[in-house]
Design a protein around this motif. Sequence first.
Motif, PDB file in Angstrom:
ATOM      1  N   HIS A 122      76.371  59.801   6.001  1.00 18.66           N
ATOM      2  CA  HIS A 122      75.321  59.102   5.259  1.00 18.66           C
ATOM      3  C   HIS A 122      75.825  58.720   3.876  1.00 18.66           C
ATOM      4  O   HIS A 122      76.042  59.580   3.029  1.00 18.66           O
ATOM      5  CB  HIS A 122      74.065  59.984   5.142  1.00 18.66           C
ATOM      6  CG  HIS A 122      73.400  60.223   6.464  1.00 18.66           C
ATOM      7  ND1 HIS A 122      73.034  61.459   6.912  1.00 18.66           N
ATOM      8  CD2 HIS A 122      73.051  59.353   7.449  1.00 18.66           C
ATOM      9  CE1 HIS A 122      72.479  61.341   8.112  1.00 18.66           C
ATOM     10  NE2 HIS A 122      72.481  60.072   8.454  1.00 18.66           N
ATOM     11  N   ASP A 180      71.135  59.939  20.108  1.00 21.22           N
ATOM     12  CA  ASP A 180      71.787  59.468  18.888  1.00 21.22           C
ATOM     13  C   ASP A 180      73.071  60.266  18.716  1.00 21.22           C
ATOM     14  O   ASP A 180      73.042  61.496  18.690  1.00 21.22           O
ATOM     15  CB  ASP A 180      70.852  59.690  17.686  1.00 21.22           C
ATOM     16  CG  ASP A 180      71.384  59.058  16.406  1.00 21.22           C
ATOM     17  OD1 ASP A 180      72.601  58.781  16.330  1.00 21.22           O
ATOM     18  OD2 ASP A 180      70.573  58.870  15.475  1.00 21.22           O
ATOM     19  N   ASP A 193      78.308  55.710  14.289  1.00 21.79           N
ATOM     20  CA  ASP A 193      76.966  56.219  14.568  1.00 21.79           C
ATOM     21  C   ASP A 193      76.223  55.213  15.456  1.00 21.79           C
ATOM     22  O   ASP A 193      76.231  54.010  15.167  1.00 21.79           O
ATOM     23  CB  ASP A 193      76.246  56.366  13.211  1.00 21.79           C
ATOM     24  CG  ASP A 193      75.003  57.230  13.245  1.00 21.79           C
ATOM     25  OD1 ASP A 193      74.684  57.780  14.312  1.00 21.79           O
ATOM     26  OD2 ASP A 193      74.363  57.354  12.180  1.00 21.79           O
ATOM     27  N   HIS A 222      71.863  53.441   7.080  1.00 20.67           N
ATOM     28  CA  HIS A 222      72.645  53.984   5.959  1.00 20.67           C
ATOM     29  C   HIS A 222      74.067  53.468   5.999  1.00 20.67           C
ATOM     30  O   HIS A 222      74.586  53.138   7.078  1.00 20.67           O
ATOM     31  CB  HIS A 222      72.662  55.517   6.055  1.00 20.67           C
ATOM     32  CG  HIS A 222      73.008  56.001   7.448  1.00 20.67           C
ATOM     33  ND1 HIS A 222      74.297  56.263   7.842  1.00 20.67           N
ATOM     34  CD2 HIS A 222      72.227  56.214   8.546  1.00 20.67           C
ATOM     35  CE1 HIS A 222      74.293  56.624   9.119  1.00 20.67           C
ATOM     36  NE2 HIS A 222      73.052  56.598   9.581  1.00 20.67           N
ATOM     37  N   GLU A 236      69.005  51.040  12.455  1.00 27.09           N
ATOM     38  CA  GLU A 236      68.548  51.986  13.475  1.00 27.09           C
ATOM     39  C   GLU A 236      67.032  52.136  13.528  1.00 27.09           C
ATOM     40  O   GLU A 236      66.500  53.233  13.387  1.00 27.09           O
ATOM     41  CB  GLU A 236      69.208  53.345  13.264  1.00 27.09           C
ATOM     42  CG  GLU A 236      69.156  53.893  11.845  1.00 27.09           C
ATOM     43  CD  GLU A 236      69.879  55.241  11.718  1.00 27.09           C
ATOM     44  OE1 GLU A 236      69.453  56.182  12.407  1.00 27.09           O
ATOM     45  OE2 GLU A 236      70.855  55.339  10.958  1.00 27.09           O
ATOM     46  N   THR A 238      76.787  60.678  16.626  1.00 28.54           N
ATOM     47  CA  THR A 238      77.672  60.369  15.506  1.00 28.54           C
ATOM     48  C   THR A 238      79.000  61.030  15.805  1.00 28.54           C
ATOM     49  O   THR A 238      79.054  62.230  16.068  1.00 28.54           O
ATOM     50  CB  THR A 238      77.101  60.928  14.188  1.00 28.54           C
ATOM     51  OG1 THR A 238      75.738  60.519  14.054  1.00 28.54           O
ATOM     52  CG2 THR A 238      77.896  60.416  13.000  1.00 28.54           C
TER      53      THR A 238
HETATM   54  N1  MF3 Z   1      72.784  60.191  13.671  1.00 24.32           N
HETATM   55  C1  MF3 Z   1      71.686  60.387  12.765  1.00 24.32           C
HETATM   56  C2  MF3 Z   1      71.537  59.099  11.968  1.00 24.32           C
HETATM   57  O1  MF3 Z   1      71.461  58.075  12.576  1.00 24.32           O
HETATM   58  C3  MF3 Z   1      71.885  61.549  11.874  1.00 24.32           C
HETATM   59  C4  MF3 Z   1      71.232  62.759  12.394  1.00 24.32           C
HETATM   60  S1  MF3 Z   1      71.442  64.024  11.281  1.00 24.32           S
HETATM   61  C5  MF3 Z   1      71.057  65.416  12.136  1.00 24.32           C
HETATM   62  O2  MF3 Z   1      71.552  59.011  10.790  1.00 24.32           O
HETATM   63  F1  MF3 Z   1      71.442  66.374  11.411  1.00 24.32           F
HETATM   64  F2  MF3 Z   1      69.775  65.421  12.392  1.00 24.32           F
HETATM   65  F3  MF3 Z   1      71.688  65.426  13.292  1.00 24.32           F
END
Ligand code: MF3
Length: 272
Positions: free
Chosen positions: A185, A104, A115, A178, A211, A106
Amino acid sequence: MNVLVKHSSKNIVLKTSLDVLHIKKACKIVEELLIALGAVIKPGVKTIDIDKFAGDFIFKRKGASGLKGYMGFPANVCISVNNVAAHGIGCDYVIRDGDLITIDTTVGVDGWYGDGAWTYIAGEATPEKKRLVKAAWKAMLAGIAESSAGKKLGDIGASVKKTALRYGCNVVEDLAGHGIGRKIHEEPVVLHVGKKGTGLPIIPGMVFTIEPILTLGSGKVRFHSDNWSIIIADDNLSAQFECTLAVFKNQTDVLTLSNINLQKYIDFPPMF
Ligand code: MF3
Ligand code: CO
Ligand code: CO
């Protein structure tokens, strides 16, 4: 737009077309990284080295990891192996044949975020694992199909969950999509469960993620002792796909799947 809509979406920051162009730049890096990782994730590779690869990749493309330092998160991307549902951290673990690896990522560009996440199968997988990964992809696609202006968030959740169940999988209902933009977020919360025709209306200018995390287990989760990784409570396998979408009046663009011809991948995820 009626009063109810206005009231219930007062904390949603709607984006202009120009805002979406900014978000698109970040999403492009997300997508390119997720595609590139397909050649990197294989048995014998340490997950920490995947995190390094991702960090270098994002840097070279003039982006920044949105996750490093976010609420204290220590890594460039989340790397979640097998029974880890989300927020795993790259470490000395050496990937084994048949592992399910979810990345994952971002990415931030000029203060705007994108994201996305994909699950990869390292080496050869059993039919059961393939079914899970395919189900997670199909569940995300089902959510995308409900993401047009005029529909409601409950349409997305209902469709995601129904798809998961159709493949004999459960949804991790505690983890949601989100809104996204200048913050990683934002509102609204996009649940992966819901009732058709209920919830917030989807309106032009919304940018949000879908997601769903699917599992062969019960869908309940717990925290790992590292206080970051979220584990499937019954230790079953999990898989996840995440995308960032932008809603316009007459179309919805999947910003993190701009190179992928979704028509071609309607039945199987790109890595199959
Ligand atoms: N990318 C993640 C999401 O889809 C967010 C992870 S937050 C973390 O919302 F701090 F755990 F990296
Ligand atoms: Co997200
Ligand atoms: Co994410």
